[in-house]
Design a protein around this motif. Structure first.
Motif, PDB file in Angstrom:
ATOM      1  N   MET B 144       4.037-100.268 -53.095  1.00  0.00           N
ATOM      2  CA  MET B 144       2.901 -99.508 -53.885  1.00  0.00           C
ATOM      3  C   MET B 144       1.711 -99.258 -53.684  1.00  0.00           C
ATOM      4  O   MET B 144       1.276 -97.751 -53.947  1.00  0.00           O
ATOM      5  N   VAL B 145       1.867 -99.892 -52.567  1.00  0.00           N
ATOM      6  CA  VAL B 145      -0.019 -99.978 -51.525  1.00  0.00           C
ATOM      7  C   VAL B 145       0.926 -99.068 -50.624  1.00  0.00           C
ATOM      8  O   VAL B 145      -0.391 -97.731 -50.997  1.00  0.00           O
ATOM      9  N   ARG B 147       2.911 -96.003 -50.800  1.00  0.00           N
ATOM     10  CA  ARG B 147       3.102 -94.755 -51.593  1.00  0.00           C
ATOM     11  C   ARG B 147       1.815 -93.870 -52.550  1.00  0.00           C
ATOM     12  O   ARG B 147       0.863 -94.682 -52.625  1.00  0.00           O
ATOM     13  N   ARG B 148       2.105 -92.220 -52.121  1.00  0.00           N
ATOM     14  CA  ARG B 148       0.692 -91.969 -52.355  1.00  0.00           C
ATOM     15  C   ARG B 148       1.267 -91.298 -53.860  1.00  0.00           C
ATOM     16  O   ARG B 148       0.172 -91.517 -54.943  1.00  0.00           O
ATOM     17  N   GLN B 153       5.469 -95.337 -56.870  1.00  0.00           N
ATOM     18  CA  GLN B 153       4.616 -96.264 -56.933  1.00  0.00           C
ATOM     19  C   GLN B 153       5.214 -97.375 -58.386  1.00  0.00           C
ATOM     20  O   GLN B 153       5.490 -98.284 -58.741  1.00  0.00           O
ATOM     21  N   VAL B 209      -1.769 -89.526 -56.467  1.00  0.00           N
ATOM     22  CA  VAL B 209      -2.309 -90.430 -57.096  1.00  0.00           C
ATOM     23  C   VAL B 209      -4.189 -89.694 -56.167  1.00  0.00           C
ATOM     24  O   VAL B 209      -4.912 -90.008 -57.610  1.00  0.00           O
ATOM     25  N   LEU B 212      -6.629 -88.033 -58.457  1.00  0.00           N
ATOM     26  CA  LEU B 212      -6.985 -88.629 -59.128  1.00  0.00           C
ATOM     27  C   LEU B 212      -8.728 -89.036 -59.218  1.00  0.00           C
ATOM     28  O   LEU B 212      -9.528 -89.318 -60.088  1.00  0.00           O
ATOM     29  N   ASP B 213      -9.037 -89.430 -57.988  1.00  0.00           N
ATOM     30  CA  ASP B 213     -10.179 -89.813 -57.418  1.00  0.00           C
ATOM     31  C   ASP B 213     -10.851 -89.430 -56.513  1.00  0.00           C
ATOM     32  O   ASP B 213     -11.701 -89.775 -57.233  1.00  0.00           O
ATOM     33  N   ARG B 216     -12.164 -89.120 -59.757  1.00  0.00           N
ATOM     34  CA  ARG B 216     -13.573 -89.219 -60.165  1.00  0.00           C
ATOM     35  C   ARG B 216     -14.962 -89.502 -59.833  1.00  0.00           C
ATOM     36  O   ARG B 216     -15.947 -90.914 -59.876  1.00  0.00           O
ATOM     37  N   ARG B 219     -14.668 -92.320 -53.280  1.00  0.00           N
ATOM     38  CA  ARG B 219     -15.339 -92.898 -52.103  1.00  0.00           C
ATOM     39  C   ARG B 219     -14.030 -92.983 -51.761  1.00  0.00           C
ATOM     40  O   ARG B 219     -14.155 -93.551 -50.499  1.00  0.00           O
ATOM     41  N   ALA B 220     -12.627 -92.054 -51.370  1.00  0.00           N
ATOM     42  CA  ALA B 220     -12.182 -92.734 -50.813  1.00  0.00           C
ATOM     43  C   ALA B 220     -11.100 -91.825 -49.526  1.00  0.00           C
ATOM     44  O   ALA B 220     -12.311 -90.767 -49.505  1.00  0.00           O
TER      45      ALA B 220
END
Lengths: 665, 220
Positions: B144-145, B147-148, B153, B209, B212-213, B216, B219-220
């Motif tokens: 899960m960590v 994969r994008r 996920q 995902v 999504l960031d 929002r 600050r990815a």
């Protein structure tokens, strides 16, 4: 112990009544009247427990496998009696005073809860019950502080108070955690039996000192006290200042003297140093204060400092095995707790009466009230003389005992104590002198002179119930001062287990003389001093009237040849405090005075602007607040991460914990 | 007989870890879904074997549920979603397969190191099972960590849940109601995630995902 159940039951019932009948006059009578009776029950129970073997009770509520342990031993009994006296006085005063409450429904439900919380603290015999009661006391008193929530100052006071109360609860939680050890013995009986390592014991001592000191108002944790105590209604202020600080002192005594057992001498040095600084700092703040209730709150800080000095002395003597000295110092500490409860309750009642009569607490708007409020003025005079430690009143008796303890053995073996004792003696003497100046100022500005505002000129005496409460407390102050031997003997069984000895029996002495150690080292006889003062004053008055004129005449005050009739020309609170402000304030508080002169041709009046800075606030809390703000700014970024990063944090944390498990097992 | 039953249980649990490793380097979504089905199949076999050696008939129900829901229904539904979203030909960029595999091996070592001393007192079958189940859970989290893609996920989450079921069935006396409720919660989570996948796709034309960031303002 049998009366505790009914007392708690009635507190619960009264709190419920306060919710239901909050807006009715009947609610006031029932809640305060009921609290008065319950407090008298507590008083009787407490006095009964002074000379009785400890009683315990285990209730099947609270922490699983621990339950709620209650214990009534002489130490709890002494403080239970103190809560009883203070609570009864505040309740009696409130029966009359409560009529002028803005929002009684915001006070009545929390008042019995506050009393119940304090009672439970002194009865608790396990860490969970103690902390629960401690938080109940904090929260209920917070709600009472916020009773009149509209002024901005109250909101700020409530916020600061809540922060400090939380902090104090947290440190006590950690202290109990250390005391319980890895075995998890949360009952006090188990903690007493345990022998923690010196390092752990020292850490627990420091945490207990911080946790209880924050509640009692020890410098540098006192900042909330002059904000929160005056913000509450006056009878609640009396409880908070007169009783809640004593409950905090009880917490310190219980943890340090009882649970921790033998203390190292450096702990006594820490307590002595903090106590001395607190005493002087509090009274310096008080002497410069303009607000009557804030002045009283600052003076509470001073008295807490004095009590901590006495406790520090007791710890120092105990660490060196001097039983007589430890008994003297501890008795003096407990006696001063009682005395402070008496006169601080009285003075807060007086401030409430002044507030009701004039609508203001600002010294610069009061004056001349001795003509308008004669009964209140007499009670206030007794209270001010007692807190200024004038013989033959009770303040002198306990402070004299503390000085006797300071002078008892200046030659303790440890260098720290050798240095600390003379310094503390000097600090106490300074604090006592400043306290006298402070209350001469307070009494003189409020009750003497000419009224400084319209409201003070037309003030009306308060209702008879409030007057009765004040007179009863004034009488108690005088009684405790005239017969200190009775109190000292009653405290002997409380002191015995902790000091390993007791003071000489006082009631056997001739003429009720107080003998701290032995007759060769100094004695005090309150009764004789009182009789002498009364006799000489009566004689002088008779002589003046006999040799002068019998008639009582009223004439205009001499105006020094300056015929300006306005009250502003007379001595004011700020002018009275000016010399002290210049001598001490310029160093400690960085006080500055600036004369703001109008330019030639300008029509406004000249003004003098004074500024006072609180060093504790500037040096400790402002940097601390800035640090927390910067830290939260940094951490704020954590709220805007991606889902994967959050998952990554969870994952990383899990791995770290698993690794820790692998390494430690 | 004891030795054999122990070996078979051990082998099945070990295969589950192996299939978890297979998942880690699947870059095509359809292939990943096939491996997920295989994962659930191995789980069902393992649970069924546990039912046999523990003589606990209710575990057969669990095995059947694992087979029905996890090996058939969910992979099939996910496959439909992937096809309807039209991302079945996409190749996901998984950063550093070798590194991820090494990480997975470290996790298996860690979980063995943690679990074997802790459970020293218990039944040896349960002991090995729990240690291996923890590895499956950790590898699922790792997936899960790393994969994008939202679908991957979800797959990582489902494999993690398989690990939990393995641990639960290894321990004796696990009531059926717990397993059923876990299974249902997973099913509901699956439905919610499926709906969200479509919503995300409608909005952003991708199921990455990272999109999504960006919306929002992160600050990815």
């Amino acid at each position: 112990m049998a009366l505790i159940g009914p007392a708690f039951g009635s507190f619960a019932l009264l709190a419920a009544l306060g919710v239901v009948l909050g807006r009715h006059a009947a609610g006031r009578w029932l809640v305060y009247g009921g609290s008065l009776l319950a407090c008298l029950l507590l008083l009787a129970t407490g006095i009964g427990a002074l000379d009785a073997p400890p009683e315990t009770l285990v209730l099947p509520v609270g922490l699983p496998w621990t339950g709620a342990h209650l214990r009534l031993d002489p130490l709890s009994g002494a403080f239970l009696a103190l809560i009883g006296i203070g609570g009864a006085g505040a309740s009696l005063f409130a029966v009359g005073y409560g009529r002028d409450e803005h929002a009684p429904q915001r006070v009545l439900p929390f008042y019995p809860a506050f009393l119940a919380g304090m009672t439970l603290v002194v009865l608790a015999d396990d860490a969970f019950s103690f902390l629960f009661a401690w938080e109940l006391m904090s929260l209920a008193s917070w709600a009472l502080v916020m009773a009149d929530h509209r002024p901005d100052a109250t909101a700020r006071a409530g916020y600061v108070y809540l922060l400090m109360a939380t902090f104090s609860g947290m440190t006590l939680l950690l202290a109990f955690g250390l005391l319980a050890g890895t075995g998890g013995g949360y009952a006090f009986a188990q903690m007493r039996a345990a022998q923690p390592a010196p390092f752990i014991a020292g850490l627990a001592f420091a945490l207990a000192l911080i946790g209880t000191g924050a509640k009692a108002g020890l410098v540098p944790l006192q900042v909330w006290l002059p904000l929160a105590h005056p913000a509450a209604p006056s009878h609640v202020s009396a409880l908070m200042s007169g009783v809640m600080t004593k409950v905090a002192i009880y917490g310190f005594l219980r943890i340090v003297l009882d649970l921790l057992g033998a203390a190292a001498w450096w702990q006594a040095v820490v307590v002595l140093a903090l106590g001395g600084i607190t005493a002087v700092f509090g009274v310096l703040q008080a002497v410069m204060e303009r607000d009557l209730k804030r002045l009283l709150a600052c003076s509470t800080i001073e008295n807490v400092g004095i009590v901590f000095v006495a406790i520090g002395l007791a710890m120092a003597f105990r660490a060196n095995g001097i039983a007589g000295g430890a008994a003297l110092a501890l008795t003096a500490a407990l006696f001063h707790c009682l005395n402070h409860t008496l006169f601080k309750s009285l003075l807060f009642q007086v401030s409430g009466a002044v507030l009701v009569a004039t609508g203001t607490r600002d010294l610069e708007r009061l004056g001349g009230l001795i003509h308008r409020l004669p009964v209140t003025a007499i009670a206030a005079l007794v209270g001010c003389a007692a807190i200024a430690a004038l013989p033959p009143l009770n303040g002198f008796a306990s402070e004299w005992l503390i000085f006797q303890a300071v002078l008892l053995r200046p030659d303790l073996p440890q260098w720290g104590l050798k240095l600390m004792l003379p310094v503390d003696g000097a600090l106490l003497a300074l604090a006592a002198a400043l306290a006298a100046a402070c209350f001469v100022r307070a009494y003189g500005i409020v009750f003497l002179g000419r009224p400084r505002s319209e409201a003070a000129a037309v003030a009306q005496e308060v209702d008879p119930v409030s007057r009765a409460a004040m007179l009863i407390f004034a009488a108690l102050c005088a009684l405790a001062g005239l017969f200190p031997g009775v109190v000292i003997d009653a405290l002997a069984p409380v002191v015995q287990p902790f000091a390993g000895g007791r003071m000489p029996v006082q009631l056997g002495e001739d003429w009720l003389t107080v003998v701290p150690v032995d007759a060769a080292r100094g004695t005090y006889n309150g009764l004789l001093v009182g009789v002498f003062i009364l006799g000489s004053a009566a004689l002088a008055a008779a002589a003046v009237h006999r040799l002068g004129s019998r008639a009582v005449r009223r004439g205009p005050a001499w105006d020094c040849g300056f015929p300006d009739p306005r009250p502003i020309t007379q001595y004011g609170g700020d002018s009275f405090a000016q010399p002290l402000r210049r001598v001490f304030g310029s160093v400690v508080f960085q006080t500055q005075e600036q004369v703001d002169m109008p330019r030639p041709g300008e029509m406004r009046a000249a003004a003098i602007v004074k500024s006072i800075r609180d060093p504790v606030w500037d040096l400790l809390y402002v940097p601390l607040g800035g640090f927390v703000a910067r830290l939260s700014d940094r951490m704020n970024g954590l709220q805007f991460l991606t889902i994967r990063r959050y998952l990554g944090f969870v994952f990383a944390m899990l791995i770290v914990l698993l690794l820790a498990l692998t390494v430690t097992q | 007989m004891h030795g054999l039953s122990f070996d078979i249980a051990h082998m099945l649990a070990g295969s589950l870890v192996l299939v978890s490793f297979l998942m880690l380097y699947q870059v095509r979504l359809t292939a990943l879904l096939h491996v997920l089905a295989l994962h659930a199949l191995v789980l069902a076999a393992s649970v069924a074997w546990q039912a046999h050696i523990q003589d606990a008939p209710h575990l057969y129900v669990t095995a059947a549920m694992a087979l029905g829901f996890k090996a058939l229904l969910i992979p099939w539904a996910l496959r439909r979603i992937v096809f309807r979203l039209g991302i079945h030909r996409e190749i996901e960029t998984v950063g550093g397969i070798g590194l991820t595999m090494l990480g997975g091996m470290a996790l298996v070592a860690l979980s063995l190191q943690v679990m074997l001393p802790v459970t020293a007192m218990s039944d040896p079958v349960a002991r090995e099972d729990i240690a291996l189940a923890l590895s499956v859970v950790l590898i699922g989290l790792l997936m899960m960590v790393t994969r994008r893609n939202a679908v991957s996920q979800v797959v990582g989450f489902l494999s993690l849940e398989n690990g939990i079921i393995l641990a639960a069935t290894g321990a004796r006396g696990m009531p059926l109601v717990v397993e059923i409720s876990v299974a249902f919660s997973v099913l509901i989570a699956f439905i919610v995630v499926g709906i969200f996948l479509f919503r995300i796709r409608e909005r952003f034309d991708t199921v990455d995902v990272g999109a999504l960031d960006e919306v929002r303002g992160g600050r990815a």
